[in-house]
Design a protein around this motif. Structure first.
Motif: not given
Length: 222
Positions: A11-16, A41-44
């Motif tokens: 996720s783009r959200v660091m908390e996630a 899988l993506e974004l992190s």
């Protein structure tokens, strides 16, 4: 030597990302395997390829891929296998096995019911639950959500309708507005999403906006 790679969405959200990592770490602590890695899988990061590289650097010759997903959909059937297949050509002597998502389980439905009951507010006779899935073009996803909806309705003994944030009908927005017009005394919005993120933030925003305009009481639980 055995290794385990846990693949979360990212996720783009660091908390996630932090939530997913903390959850997977708690699982790792219960598994008696020396070499275990987390990837996204993506974004992190680390990516799937980076996670496999890390395990092989540690001496893993067998790697179990564990999808950290609620249901089988595009990520499970296509995206994760595609990423693994890319890198397995680099390591032809390494044995890969692929696990399954959590799928439909009564204990997960129990968690959904518990989140509603944790309000400690008596449930009104005309209360309603809106179960919100992410959605997928894979038809199995909708079948699974519909089964969870039926199971939750039976457990709670109040009406439960399903809706989706993408790729499936009915959409969240359509069902949400319909439910508000029905003027239920209580409307429980139950996201069928594992971790926080952009979609969860969207739901929180829509519910907060509606609370300002409607006298209907809305409870929002994860």
């Amino acid at each position: 030597m055995q290794g385990i790679l846990y693949v979360s969405h990212g996720s783009r959200v660091m908390e996630a990302t932090a939530e997913a990592s903390a959850f997977i770490q708690s699982v790792k602590n219960q598994v008696n395997v020396a070499h275990q890695e987390i990837c996204f899988l993506e974004l992190s990061e680390p990516t799937v390829a980076q996670g496999i590289d890390l395990l092989i650097e540690q001496g893993a010759s067998r790697i179990s891929i564990v999808p950290v997903l609620l249901l089988g959909a595009g990520h499970y059937f296509k995206d994760i296998p595609a990423e693994v297949n890319k890198i397995r050509r680099k390591y032809p002597r390494v044995q890969f096995t692929y696990g399954e998502p959590l799928g439909i389980q009564e204990r997960i439905t129990d968690v959904l019911a518990a989140r509603i009951n944790e309000t400690d507010v008596p449930i009104e006779p005309d209360a309603k639950v809106l179960l919100v899935g992410r959605g997928s073009r894979n038809p199995q996803t909708k079948r699974d959500i519909e089964q969870v909806t039926a199971d939750l309705q039976q457990k709670m003994n109040i009406p439960v309708d399903a809706c989706y944030l993408a790729a499936c009908e009915p959409s969240f927005e359509t069902e949400f507005q319909t439910s508000l017009r029905e003027s239920h005394a209580q409307l429980f919005i139950v996201p069928y999403l594992w971790f926080t993120g952009v979609l969860m933030q969207f739901l929180e925003t829509r519910v907060a906006e509606s609370k300002k305009k409607k006298t209907c009481v809305i409870f929002f639980y994860i």
